[in-house]
Each structure stands twice: as structure tokens, then as C-alpha cells.
Write a protein that holds these residues in place. Structure first.
Motif, PDB file in Angstrom:
ATOM      1  N   ALA A  63       0.829  -1.210   0.000  1.00 42.49           N
ATOM      2  CA  ALA A  63       0.000   0.000   0.000  1.00 42.49           C
ATOM      3  C   ALA A  63       0.861   1.256   0.000  1.00 42.49           C
ATOM      4  O   ALA A  63       0.547   2.245  -0.673  1.00 42.49           O
ATOM      5  N   VAL A 100       2.288   1.717  -3.538  1.00 39.75           N
ATOM      6  CA  VAL A 100       1.240   2.164  -4.469  1.00 39.75           C
ATOM      7  C   VAL A 100       0.922   3.633  -4.251  1.00 39.75           C
ATOM      8  O   VAL A 100       0.771   4.403  -5.217  1.00 39.75           O
ATOM      9  N   ALA A 101       0.815   4.054  -2.996  1.00 36.11           N
ATOM     10  CA  ALA A 101       0.497   5.455  -2.713  1.00 36.11           C
ATOM     11  C   ALA A 101       1.557   6.393  -3.290  1.00 36.11           C
ATOM     12  O   ALA A 101       1.226   7.447  -3.872  1.00 36.11           O
ATOM     13  N   LYS A 130       1.196   6.408  -7.121  1.00 34.72           N
ATOM     14  CA  LYS A 130       0.012   7.174  -7.533  1.00 34.72           C
ATOM     15  C   LYS A 130       0.336   8.665  -7.586  1.00 34.72           C
ATOM     16  O   LYS A 130      -0.066   9.372  -8.524  1.00 34.72           O
ATOM     17  N   ALA A 153      -1.585  -3.744  -8.515  1.00 24.09           N
ATOM     18  CA  ALA A 153      -2.151  -3.001  -7.392  1.00 24.09           C
ATOM     19  C   ALA A 153      -2.300  -1.519  -7.729  1.00 24.09           C
ATOM     20  O   ALA A 153      -3.296  -0.875  -7.354  1.00 24.09           O
ATOM     21  N   LYS A 190      -5.249  -1.101 -10.169  1.00 24.24           N
ATOM     22  CA  LYS A 190      -6.507  -1.292  -9.456  1.00 24.24           C
ATOM     23  C   LYS A 190      -6.841  -0.061  -8.621  1.00 24.24           C
ATOM     24  O   LYS A 190      -7.991   0.399  -8.594  1.00 24.24           O
ATOM     25  N   SER A 191      -5.820   0.495  -7.962  1.00 24.67           N
ATOM     26  CA  SER A 191      -6.054   1.676  -7.136  1.00 24.67           C
ATOM     27  C   SER A 191      -6.493   2.871  -7.965  1.00 24.67           C
ATOM     28  O   SER A 191      -7.322   3.678  -7.537  1.00 24.67           O
TER      29      SER A 191
END
Length: 639
Positions: free
Chosen positions: A77, A80-81, A84, A219, A222-223
Motif C-alpha cells: 500500500a 502504491v500510494a 500514484k 495493485a 486497481k487503485s
């Protein structure tokens, strides 16, 4: 570490060490009734691999879907953050890969996905010749000068302590994705994705670098609710996973089963160009085609050229550019083959010059050998002689760089650790490794490795092991059996392509082809099949009757398909199958005839007396027990 799929070399008869499979326990091959049950020989293969229940076999044929990755990777997570944010701001992101097929496909995967999602990815892969393995401080400094504030390592990084400490000092954040051994201490990082950091029973444990890149990319997409971002990702996962010979278990197996059927229709124009030049554009791409045809062309670039070529090839959308880049891969692969042949010939000449006594550890050095291919040649020597081997090439400044390969059972990583005081640098895993050594330490190093290999040989014995898993009659080898065998695909590490054996085959014809390949026609009763022994090391004339160990292949030649045996072992036959389907077994100076009887067997001697396996169970005589076990093995029976 890079691995290369290859055709199995067929050692000389006296270089082979056969180990027949032990009989299986009664009842362990039962399977529930099914519309398309597996043949007994394939159930025997699976049983010897630990798949004994219908549930286990079903999970192999149709593995469960991958569980939510966030529950298995604690830092996912966080990674991914950060990505992003990079995509939303159009930020430069350095993807720092390795120069083998796993590293190059991992790099291409993340570059392609991040481009689609709005970031500005930069591929950063070290030169095999100039930089060596992994991220280094000089690369980090160059990336900082380009304004990079975030880097993602793929297929490396977990050992890049100096480089990532420099990145931290320069204000560069790092996401590490790697599957190599975790050191202590870890380098500084924002997030770490590593299979060893997942739960002990996690299906993600077997991921290679490209698998971790796929987890991260999936991931992220998807996010962001951008499924289109994964347009090429599964294709690249399949190529990199097969090329790196990652274990085909867990999610690796699930995703390959999902991805391989679509690979031949991939939108990747670079893959289409490679298929065209490899002559694979007419059929589906299976694991064997990827491993033998696609992966070597990709790996050749990392060995001899600039890995950026492969990244561009696998991310470009221009078909003309893709074809031009694929032709460069083709030329480098041709050069790789020529270099390997020349170095192998030199290595064999050096061994011959040392006399008939072969050392237990083969260590050969020449300053002019190319670092990029000595690992391939070392693997060939292991295959030929069944001994561990190291090839050393000059590095300058009185140092040599080596690639080491070894048969199963000799642990390369432990051997190098034992020799650490003599080495400048080293690393690896049980089957392969590498090191740098000063020239004045080579003799002492060889003495240490020779001692370790001698101890290993005292336990294992010399020769290349031939280990068939199930007995087949040639009459059983047909298209139906091949179709059932293909249900067990894909094959690879952890689930290899099965080796079968056939007894008492008559050698109807034999021919030595150009390149040293042996072509045979083998006959049992009315059944005959062509067999190929690649790079045959033995004499021109074989015994009239042989036992053959082989993998089953579908050969494509001039638009026609035919079943073919790919030989991995041959030996003079001590038994033969007669026209009644009995196996003739010779023990000492006696001959016995063995046949199946229900779930057991019957042995008949020359006087016509018969003994069933049930009757033999009450006998305590060791000769009788050994005879029944030999008969069970010869018949391929559960016993």
C-alpha cells in the motif's frame, strides 16, 4: 540470476548414472472418476512428486486464484500510494533493473505501465561489462542529476546498500522489489516487496523479479481504476517468469495458465517481431517455445549488448522499429552461440591437455573469454561431466571474474562461502554463482573447491544422473498420451517436464547428424519412434538393445508434426518386453518374465514356476524381496 533453457546434452554411456524410481505405496494413485482421467504413468509421475490425492491433482491442473496481494506484502500500500502521486504529477521515476531476461522484462513492464498511467519512467540498467550486477552509487548520482526523486528497483536492490545510502543522501526515495537473498542490514528504502517477507505458506513465495513488478503494477492500476494500464503486463510476466526459471507453483502457475494461451496474440509488437524471426508466428506460444526460442534472444542482449535495447523492444508501439530491434537481438544471439561454441571447444581442449584424470571440480581460466557467456559454457560442462565447474575470464588489474555452475547436490553458495577468505567478491545460490578472485589466489582456490567436490563425490558418485519418473512402452506414446501430458503444463522449476523410460528398445537405425546430434529409430514390437540425442558424446555404434530415458516432444518439420523422443539417457538393456507384454528381467545369471496381474504382479522363472507379489509378501528371503521390487520398478507398478 539469469538462467537459460537448453536442449539436454546426451552424455556418453559411461558418463551416465541411472537412478530408477522407487515403487509407490499401494493405493496412492487413486483418483476420483472423471470424464477425462489421467493415464497411470502420469499419475505415477505426480505421485512421486507428492500429488497423491484428487484435491492435490485438481489444484495442480487448475490452481486457485491469487489472493489479495495486500494481505501478503506489508509495504504494498505504501509503494502504491507513492507511485500514484508520481503518476498524478507526471513525475520522473527511474526503474532500475538487471541485465538478464527477468530484469529486462521487469523493467519493461513497469516502464510500459507507468507510461500509460501518466508518469515519466526512465529505464536504468547497469552494463554487465562496465558496472557489474545491480544498482551502484554512480548510477544513482547520474539519476539525481536528471532530477529523479523516486526510483524503483526490479530484480535487484536488496543488496545495494552503498547505492541506496547515496540515494537517501541525495533525497531520492526508493521502492525495492527483489527476490534475491535478504542481507543484514537492509539498505534504506520507502517500501520493500520481497517474497521472503510474505507468510510462510504464501502462494507469492516463488515470484521472480517480474512477478513482483506485476504485483506492484496490478495493485497500482486497481487503485487508479485503470485496467487498461495492464495491457502488456501479463505477457511480460509470462516471458520473464519462464526465462528466469522461477518455480511454477502458487501464483506463478495460476498466472502462466491464464497468460500463456493469449501470449501468441499479444499486442506487444516487439514480441510479435521476436516470434517472426524465431519462426514461431504460426502457432501458439507455450512455455517450451518461450524458454527455448524467445528467452535466449532476450538474454543474449544482456550478455553481449545494451539492455536498453530490450526495454525499448518490449515497450515500443512502432512495428517497424520493433522489427529493427528484434533483428539486433537476433544478431547478438547468433554472436552468443558462436562465442559459446568457441569457448566450449577451448575448455574441452584444456581438460584434455591435463590428461585422462579429471578433477572433481573443473576450474578453467582464460583472460580473453567473454564474461557474458562463460556461465552458459560452465553449465554445458556440468551437463557433460556431471561435475561442478567454474570458468574464469580476465577482469584486469590482476583479477579474474568467474561463473560457477553445479549439479544438484553440490551447493555453490555454500562452497563459495567456505572459500570467502580467498575471494574478492562472491554470490549465488545452490546451483549457480559467481565470484571475483586475484590471479595469485586461483591455485589455492582450486585446491579448496577440489576438496569440497571430492567429499561430495564420495557420497554421490561420478557421472550425470539419469532419473526417469515412470515407465512407458513405446505403444503407449501417442497423440492421446501427449494431450494428457499437456494438461500438466506449464513445466519448469518445481514442476519439471517429466522424464519417462522405455526398456529393451531395439535400435533399428542410428545416424550421427551434423552438429553431433544422434538420431535413432527405436522399436518395441510393432511400435517404432524417432529419438534424438542432442550433442551426443558417445561412440558411433550403440548396443542392439537399449533402455531409453526421454522427454516427449511434438516435432515440427516442413509443415508436419510428429511425435519424437528427446533423449536424456541411454544404457545397454538388461531386460526387454516380449510380444505378450511381459518384461524380461535378468538378475545375475537368471532370467525372469514379469507381468501385471490386477494391482500386483507375477514373476515367472525359466522352469515355468510363477510367484505373485501377494505370495512374495510372506517371504523373508532378501533375494525374493529384491526380485519383486525390481519387477515392480521394471513394470512401473505401484508396489
Amino acid at each position: 540470476m539469469a538462467s537459460t533453457w537448453k536442449l539436454s546434452l546426451l552424455p556418453a554411456l559411461d558418463e551416465q548414472r541411472w537412478h530408477l524410481p522407487a515403487p509407490l505405496a499401494p493405493g496412492c494413485l487413486s483418483q476420483e472418476p472423471a470424464a477425462n482421467p489421467l493415464p497411470e504413468a502420469l499419475l505415477a509421475v505426480l505421485g512421486r512428486r507428492g500429488f497423491t490425492s484428487p484435491g492435490q491433482i485438481g489444484a495442480l491442473l487448475d490452481p486457485p486464484a491469487a489472493p489479495a496481494a495486500g494481505r501478503h506484502f506489508a509495504d504494498l500500500a505504501k509503494a502504491v500510494a507513492r507511485l500514484k502521486r508520481a503518476c498524478g504529477q507526471g513525475e520522473q521515476v527511474a526503474i532500475c533493473g538487471d541485465y538478464d531476461a527477468d530484469g529486462m522484462t521487469s523493467t519493461a513492464l513497469l516502464v510500459g505501465v507507468l507510461q500509460r498511467l501518466g508518469a515519466r519512467p526512465i529505464a536504468a540498467i547497469p552494463s554487465r561489462m562496465d558496472d557489474g550486477y545491480g544498482l551502484n552509487a554512480a548510477m544513482v548520482e547520474r539519476l539525481a542529476e536528471q532530477g529523479v526523486a523516486l526510483l524503483v528497483t526490479v530484480d535487484n536492490g536488496v543488496s545495494a546498500l552503498e547505492a541506496l545510502e547515496r540515494a537517501e543522501a541525495l533525497g531520492i526515495e526508493a521502492i525495492i522489489t527483489d527476490h534475491h537473498a535478504i542481507p543484514d542490514p537492509l539498505p534504506p528504502h520507502l517500501a520493500l516487496l520481497h517474497p521472503q517477507r510474505t507468510p510462510a505458506d504464501s502462494p507469492y513465495r516463488g515470484l521472480a523479479g517480474v512477478g513482483l513488478a506485476y504485483v506492484l503494477a496490478s495493485a497500482l492500476c486497481k487503485s487508479l481504476r485503470r485496467a487498461d494500464g495492464l495491457k502488456i503486463a501479463l505477457d511480460l510476466f509470462c516471458i520473464g517468469t519462464i526465462a528466469d526459471m522461477a518455480p511454477l507453483v502458487g501464483v506463478n502457475r495460476r498466472w502462466l495458465i491464464d497468460g500463456l494461451p493469449e501470449l501468441g496474440r499479444s499486442p506487444l509488437v516487439g514480441l510479435q517481431a521476436l516470434q517472426q524471426l524465431a519462426g514461431l508466428d504460426d502457432g501458439p506460444l507455450n512455455a517450451q517455445a518461450v524458454g527455448f526460442q524467445i528467452a535466449p534472444r532476450i538474454n543474449a542482449v544482456g550478455r553481449l549488448g545494451d539492455p536498453q535495447l530490450v526495454v525499448e523492444l518490449l515497450t515500443t508501439e512502432d512495428p517497424d522499429r520493433a522489427l529493427a530491434l528484434a533483428r539486433e537481438c537476433e544478431a547478438l544471439n547468433r554472436q552468443r552461440r558462436e562465442l559459446c561454441s568457441a569457448i566450449e571447444a577451448e575448455a574441452l581442449a584444456l581438460l584434455e591437455a591435463d590428461g585422462p584424470r579429471r578433477p572433481a571440480f573443473l576450474l578453467l581460466a582464460q583472460n580473453h573469454w567473454h564474461h557474458g557467456v562463460i556461465g552458459i559454457v560452465a553449465a554445458r560442462l556440468v551437463e557433460r561431466f556431471g561435475l561442478p565447474a567454474a570458468l574464469l575470464a580476465g577482469e584486469g588489474n590482476g583479477r579474474l571474474r568467474a561463473s560457477v555452475r553445479a549439479p544438484r547436490g553440490f551447493a555453490v553458495d555454500q562452497a563459495l562461502q567456505h572459500c570467502a577468505p580467498l575471494l574478492e567478491r562472491f554470490g549465488g545460490h545452490p546451483a549457480a554463482g559467481g565470484f571475483t578472485v586475484r590471479a595469485d589466489q586461483v591455485a589455492a582456490l582450486h585446491a579448496e573447491l577440489e576438496g569440497l567436490a571430492q567429499s561430495w563425490l564420495q557420497q554421490s558418485g561420478r557421472g550425470t544422473p539419469v532419473e526417469p519418473e515412470a515407465l512407458l512402452g513405446l505403444g503407449q506414446v501417442d497423440r492421446d498420451f501427449l494431450g494428457q501430458l499437456q494438461r500438466l503444463e506449464p513445466f519448469g522449476i518445481g514442476h519439471p517436464d517429466p522424464v519417462f523410460w522405455s526398456q529393451g528398445c531395439q535400435v533399428a537405425s542410428q545416424k550421427l547428424l551434423r552438429g553431433g546430434h544422434l538420431q535413432l529409430e527405436l522399436v518395441q514390437g510393432e511400435h517404432r519412434l524417432r529419438a534424438m540425442g542432442w550433442r551426443w558424446q558417445g561412440p558411433a555404434n550403440l548396443p542392439a538393445r537399449v533402455d531409453a530415458a526421454y522427454r516427449l516432444r511434438l516435432d515440427h518439420w516442413q509443415g508436419q508434426e510428429r511425435l519424437q523422443l528427446e533423449l536424456v539417457g541411454l544404457r545397454p538393456s538388461a531386460s526387454e518386453a516380449n510380444c505378450e507384454g511381459e518384461v524380461v528381467l535378468r538378475r545375475r545369471d537368471r532370467t525372469y518374465w514379469c507381468r501385471r496381474a490386477g494391482s500386483g504382479l507375477v514373476v515367472r522363472n525359466a522352469a515355468g514356476h510363477e510367484l505373485s507379489s501377494e505370495e512374495a509378501a510372506s517371504h523373508d528371503h532378501p533375494y525374493v524381496r529384491a526380485l519383486i521390487q525390481d519387477a515392480a520398478i521394471a513394470l512401473g507398478l505401484v508396489a
